[in-house]
Design a protein around this motif. Structure first.
Motif, PDB file in Angstrom:
ATOM      1  N   ALA A 234       0.858  -1.185   0.000  1.00 49.08           N
ATOM      2  CA  ALA A 234       0.000   0.000   0.000  1.00 49.08           C
ATOM      3  C   ALA A 234       0.893   1.234   0.000  1.00 49.08           C
ATOM      4  CB  ALA A 234      -0.906   0.003   1.227  1.00 49.08           C
ATOM      5  N   PHE A 235       0.616   2.166  -0.888  1.00 46.79           N
ATOM      6  CA  PHE A 235       1.434   3.379  -0.970  1.00 46.79           C
ATOM      7  C   PHE A 235       0.588   4.562  -1.422  1.00 46.79           C
ATOM      8  CE2 PHE A 235       1.643   1.303  -5.094  1.00 46.79           C
ATOM      9  CZ  PHE A 235       1.497   2.336  -6.005  1.00 46.79           C
ATOM     10  N   VAL A 236       1.056   5.745  -1.069  1.00 49.60           N
ATOM     11  CA  VAL A 236       0.464   6.980  -1.572  1.00 49.60           C
ATOM     12  C   VAL A 236       1.132   7.275  -2.910  1.00 49.60           C
ATOM     13  CG1 VAL A 236       0.070   9.433  -1.141  1.00 49.60           C
ATOM     14  CG2 VAL A 236       0.117   7.811   0.781  1.00 49.60           C
ATOM     15  N   PRO A 237       0.376   7.437  -3.993  1.00 43.13           N
ATOM     16  CA  PRO A 237       0.996   7.649  -5.295  1.00 43.13           C
ATOM     17  C   PRO A 237       1.782   8.965  -5.346  1.00 43.13           C
ATOM     18  CG  PRO A 237      -1.377   7.944  -5.437  1.00 43.13           C
ATOM     19  CD  PRO A 237      -1.094   7.377  -4.084  1.00 43.13           C
ATOM     20  N   ASN A 238       2.813   8.971  -6.145  1.00 39.51           N
ATOM     21  CA  ASN A 238       3.699  10.121  -6.264  1.00 39.51           C
ATOM     22  C   ASN A 238       2.957  11.386  -6.667  1.00 39.51           C
ATOM     23  OD1 ASN A 238       6.382  11.424  -6.591  1.00 39.51           O
ATOM     24  ND2 ASN A 238       5.805  11.446  -8.756  1.00 39.51           N
ATOM     25  N   ALA A 239       1.964  11.265  -7.536  1.00 38.50           N
ATOM     26  CA  ALA A 239       1.187  12.415  -8.002  1.00 38.50           C
ATOM     27  C   ALA A 239      -0.251  12.298  -7.508  1.00 38.50           C
ATOM     28  CB  ALA A 239       1.243  12.523  -9.523  1.00 38.50           C
ATOM     29  N   ALA A 240      -0.423  12.093  -6.191  1.00 43.22           N
ATOM     30  CA  ALA A 240      -1.756  11.921  -5.624  1.00 43.22           C
ATOM     31  C   ALA A 240      -2.627  13.140  -5.912  1.00 43.22           C
ATOM     32  CB  ALA A 240      -1.658  11.694  -4.122  1.00 43.22           C
ATOM     33  N   ARG A 241      -3.864  12.899  -6.319  1.00 46.54           N
ATOM     34  CA  ARG A 241      -4.804  13.971  -6.618  1.00 46.54           C
ATOM     35  C   ARG A 241      -5.608  14.399  -5.403  1.00 46.54           C
ATOM     36  NH1 ARG A 241      -3.842  11.557 -11.362  1.00 46.54           N
ATOM     37  NH2 ARG A 241      -4.374  12.643 -13.328  1.00 46.54           N
ATOM     38  N   TRP A 242      -5.858  13.457  -4.486  1.00 40.16           N
ATOM     39  CA  TRP A 242      -6.782  13.694  -3.384  1.00 40.16           C
ATOM     40  C   TRP A 242      -6.024  13.947  -2.087  1.00 40.16           C
ATOM     41  CZ3 TRP A 242     -11.585  14.392  -5.039  1.00 40.16           C
ATOM     42  CH2 TRP A 242     -11.945  13.830  -6.265  1.00 40.16           C
ATOM     43  N   PRO A 243      -6.632  14.645  -1.111  1.00 41.18           N
ATOM     44  CA  PRO A 243      -5.949  14.942   0.153  1.00 41.18           C
ATOM     45  C   PRO A 243      -5.428  13.693   0.855  1.00 41.18           C
ATOM     46  CG  PRO A 243      -7.996  16.192  -0.010  1.00 41.18           C
ATOM     47  CD  PRO A 243      -7.986  15.237  -1.159  1.00 41.18           C
ATOM     48  N   ILE A 244      -6.224  12.618   0.806  1.00 35.26           N
ATOM     49  CA  ILE A 244      -5.794  11.313   1.315  1.00 35.26           C
ATOM     50  C   ILE A 244      -6.038  10.309   0.203  1.00 35.26           C
ATOM     51  CG2 ILE A 244      -6.064   9.567   3.100  1.00 35.26           C
ATOM     52  CD1 ILE A 244      -7.337  11.709   4.867  1.00 35.26           C
ATOM     53  N   GLU A 245      -4.997   9.645  -0.250  1.00 34.30           N
ATOM     54  CA  GLU A 245      -5.121   8.687  -1.353  1.00 34.30           C
ATOM     55  C   GLU A 245      -4.098   7.576  -1.176  1.00 34.30           C
ATOM     56  OE1 GLU A 245      -4.735   8.585  -6.259  1.00 34.30           O
ATOM     57  OE2 GLU A 245      -4.975  10.500  -5.214  1.00 34.30           O
ATOM     58  N   VAL A 246      -4.562   6.336  -1.172  1.00 33.04           N
ATOM     59  CA  VAL A 246      -3.697   5.176  -1.016  1.00 33.04           C
ATOM     60  C   VAL A 246      -4.056   4.143  -2.069  1.00 33.04           C
ATOM     61  CG1 VAL A 246      -2.897   3.341   0.532  1.00 33.04           C
ATOM     62  CG2 VAL A 246      -3.539   5.575   1.476  1.00 33.04           C
ATOM     63  N   HIS A 247      -3.035   3.568  -2.717  1.00 27.87           N
ATOM     64  CA  HIS A 247      -3.248   2.499  -3.692  1.00 27.87           C
ATOM     65  C   HIS A 247      -2.703   1.198  -3.132  1.00 27.87           C
ATOM     66  CE1 HIS A 247      -3.458   5.386  -7.412  1.00 27.87           C
ATOM     67  NE2 HIS A 247      -4.244   5.756  -6.421  1.00 27.87           N
ATOM     68  N   LEU A 248      -3.438   0.097  -3.350  1.00 32.14           N
ATOM     69  CA  LEU A 248      -3.000  -1.237  -2.947  1.00 32.14           C
ATOM     70  C   LEU A 248      -2.700  -2.045  -4.200  1.00 32.14           C
ATOM     71  CD1 LEU A 248      -4.486  -0.194  -0.364  1.00 32.14           C
ATOM     72  CD2 LEU A 248      -5.176  -2.560   0.056  1.00 32.14           C
ATOM     73  N   TYR A 249      -1.450  -2.506  -4.323  1.00 28.26           N
ATOM     74  CA  TYR A 249      -1.021  -3.273  -5.494  1.00 28.26           C
ATOM     75  C   TYR A 249      -0.627  -4.688  -5.079  1.00 28.26           C
ATOM     76  CZ  TYR A 249      -0.602   0.391  -9.090  1.00 28.26           C
ATOM     77  OH  TYR A 249      -0.857   1.347 -10.028  1.00 28.26           O
ATOM     78  N   PRO A 250      -1.057  -5.696  -5.843  1.00 28.30           N
ATOM     79  CA  PRO A 250      -0.530  -7.049  -5.612  1.00 28.30           C
ATOM     80  C   PRO A 250       0.893  -7.134  -6.143  1.00 28.30           C
ATOM     81  CG  PRO A 250      -1.945  -7.035  -7.544  1.00 28.30           C
ATOM     82  CD  PRO A 250      -2.003  -5.650  -6.983  1.00 28.30           C
ATOM     83  N   HIS A 251       1.720  -7.936  -5.484  1.00 28.78           N
ATOM     84  CA  HIS A 251       3.100  -8.089  -5.945  1.00 28.78           C
ATOM     85  C   HIS A 251       3.186  -8.904  -7.229  1.00 28.78           C
ATOM     86  CE1 HIS A 251       4.578  -7.417  -1.531  1.00 28.78           C
ATOM     87  NE2 HIS A 251       4.102  -6.321  -2.092  1.00 28.78           N
ATOM     88  N   ARG A 252       2.204  -9.787  -7.425  1.00 28.24           N
ATOM     89  CA  ARG A 252       2.186 -10.603  -8.630  1.00 28.24           C
ATOM     90  C   ARG A 252       1.397  -9.889  -9.731  1.00 28.24           C
ATOM     91  NH1 ARG A 252      -0.966 -14.952 -10.567  1.00 28.24           N
ATOM     92  NH2 ARG A 252      -2.453 -14.666  -8.834  1.00 28.24           N
ATOM     93  N   ASP A 253       1.729 -10.163 -10.971  1.00 32.41           N
ATOM     94  CA  ASP A 253       1.050  -9.559 -12.114  1.00 32.41           C
ATOM     95  C   ASP A 253      -0.328 -10.195 -12.262  1.00 32.41           C
ATOM     96  OD1 ASP A 253       0.443  -8.162 -14.367  1.00 32.41           O
ATOM     97  OD2 ASP A 253       1.755  -9.286 -15.707  1.00 32.41           O
ATOM     98  N   VAL A 254      -1.363  -9.506 -11.786  1.00 31.45           N
ATOM     99  CA  VAL A 254      -2.727 -10.023 -11.754  1.00 31.45           C
ATOM    100  C   VAL A 254      -3.632  -9.065 -12.516  1.00 31.45           C
ATOM    101  CG1 VAL A 254      -4.662 -10.627 -10.244  1.00 31.45           C
ATOM    102  CG2 VAL A 254      -2.333 -11.126  -9.528  1.00 31.45           C
ATOM    103  N   ARG A 255      -4.531  -9.601 -13.357  1.00 27.76           N
ATOM    104  CA  ARG A 255      -5.399  -8.754 -14.178  1.00 27.76           C
ATOM    105  C   ARG A 255      -6.669  -8.326 -13.454  1.00 27.76           C
ATOM    106  NH1 ARG A 255      -1.083  -7.931 -16.889  1.00 27.76           N
ATOM    107  NH2 ARG A 255      -0.335  -9.709 -18.078  1.00 27.76           N
ATOM    108  N   ASP A 256      -7.273  -9.236 -12.693  1.00 28.50           N
ATOM    109  CA  ASP A 256      -8.533  -8.908 -12.040  1.00 28.50           C
ATOM    110  C   ASP A 256      -8.702  -9.764 -10.790  1.00 28.50           C
ATOM    111  OD1 ASP A 256      -9.201 -11.408 -13.120  1.00 28.50           O
ATOM    112  OD2 ASP A 256     -10.384 -10.550 -14.754  1.00 28.50           O
ATOM    113  N   LEU A 257      -9.752  -9.515 -10.040  1.00 29.38           N
ATOM    114  CA  LEU A 257      -9.982 -10.213  -8.769  1.00 29.38           C
ATOM    115  C   LEU A 257     -10.100 -11.728  -8.922  1.00 29.38           C
ATOM    116  CD1 LEU A 257     -12.432  -7.615  -7.225  1.00 29.38           C
ATOM    117  CD2 LEU A 257     -10.250  -8.294  -6.217  1.00 29.38           C
ATOM    118  N   PRO A 258     -10.757 -12.250  -9.976  1.00 30.18           N
ATOM    119  CA  PRO A 258     -10.838 -13.710 -10.101  1.00 30.18           C
ATOM    120  C   PRO A 258      -9.471 -14.393 -10.211  1.00 30.18           C
ATOM    121  CG  PRO A 258     -12.500 -12.682 -11.479  1.00 30.18           C
ATOM    122  CD  PRO A 258     -11.629 -11.581 -10.965  1.00 30.18           C
TER     123      PRO A 258
END
Length: 351
Positions: A234-258
């Motif tokens: 989980a990280f705050v993006p370098n060019a965050a647009r919103w006052p509070i913004e966090v992105h969660l990325y999987p470590h593996r290359d995954v296309r969608d939730l399934p």
């Protein structure tokens, strides 16, 4: 009863509401019996359409019937259509209790066989909240969203599946009961098209994966990382647009939730709750937020996309909202009054 995929912990039970809409219960244990909706509702008639904006190369949904949808009923749980049905209170969910339930929206943004809109109730507790659910219940929600993504992706005309949660009156939520929605768009959304085009240009220029390299840079730098687990960052993006913004990325290359494995889903449940807990403490008050799942389109450019969760709030102080004024609304250029590094540092402290 049809079982969800093997990586899922959910048991799915299908039923129909009295106006013909589909309803699905998702439970951790077997034994659920679909409820019978005795309301005798008339068939849903909607007038939504999508219109093309030639200037922006975007589609706009016109759904005038939504003006009459239920808005913040004054009676609390007694008048909430998302609570379970009990004697003296008949609702959209014809059972006296549930864990997670999904049904077709009675006031959809898309209709007439073009796209699909569903409501996802996270808990039967009207006064609960997603961030207060135990990890196993959040895992059930994740399995539910994955199952619905797979099902909606098979519908003719659906090009992108978007699960999301709007939370808080400041966001514009019309019902206080803890719930989210799933849109099956009949087109690829503008934000996704923009991301895919950026990923395409990056691949041509560097032969690399934009999402993977972005994640690697954030993990290496560390200044904006909020939390890490075995499978997620989980990280705050370098060019965050919103006052509070966090992105969660999987470590593996995954296309969608399934595509997420069982361990990745379990790990995600823990990470999601961890980040929400930090966000709740940021202004020491319930935080209005949007949780938005970015997934690969159903057919177009799936190889360029990567699953990730975007969590953000419009609250810039405990009492002040960031409004989208001239620059943001008219030109699409965001101006952020906070720095991503300061926000990330504060969220790390709140862990």
């Amino acid at each position: 009863m049809t079982q969800a995929p093997p990586t899922s912990t959910a048991r799915r039970t299908a039923g129909r509401l009295s106006d013909g809409r589909e309803i699905l219960w998702y439970d951790a244990a077997p034994g659920r019996v679909a409820g019978v909706d005795g309301r005798g509702l008339p068939q849903v008639h909607t007038v939504s359409e999508i219109r093309y904006d030639e200037l922006l190369d975007e589609w706009v949904a016109i759904a005038s019937h939504r003006q009459t949808r239920t808005f913040q009923p004054s009676g609390g749980a007694d008048q909430c259509p998302l609570c379970p049905t009990i004697p003296g209170r008949v609702t959209e969910v014809p059972t006296p209790d549930y864990e997670t339930v999904v049904f077709e929206n009675r006031f959809p943004s898309f209709s007439g066989g073009v796209g699909r809109c569903e409501v996802v109730c996270f808990t039967s507790d009207h006064y609960g909240r997603f961030g207060a659910l135990p990890p196993d219940r959040v895992r059930l929600v994740i399995d539910t969203l994955a199952d619905r993504t797979a099902a909606l992706s098979e519908l003719p005309g659906v090009e992108q599946v978007f699960p999301f949660e709007n939370r808080g009156a400041e966001i514009g939520v019309t019902l206080a009961h803890p719930h989210g929605q799933i849109y099956g768009y009949p087109f690829v959304t503008p934000r996704t098209r923009q991301q895919l085009e950026s990923a395409r240009r990056y691949r041509v220029r560097t032969r690399g994966d934009l999402y993977a390299d972005l994640l690697d840079r954030e993990r290496t730098d560390g200044a904006r990382v909020v939390a890490e687990t075995a499978h997620w960052t989980a990280f705050v993006p370098n060019a965050a647009r919103w006052p509070i913004e966090v992105h969660l990325y999987p470590h593996r290359d995954v296309r969608d939730l399934p595509e997420l494995t069982g361990p990745e889903r379990t790990d995600l449940a823990e990470m999601w709750l961890d980040v929400l807990a930090r966000l709740e403490l940021f202004h020491d008050r319930p935080l209005p937020y949007i949780a938005a799942w970015h997934q690969a389109p159903v057919r177009q450019d799936r190889h360029l996309a990567r699953l990730h969760l975007e969590l953000f709030s419009i609250l810039r102080t405990p009492t002040k909202i960031k409004y989208l004024a001239g620059s943001e609304s008219a030109m699409g250029v965001f101006i952020n009054d906070t720095t991503p590094e300061d926000v990330a540092a504060r969220l790390r402290e709140l862990g």
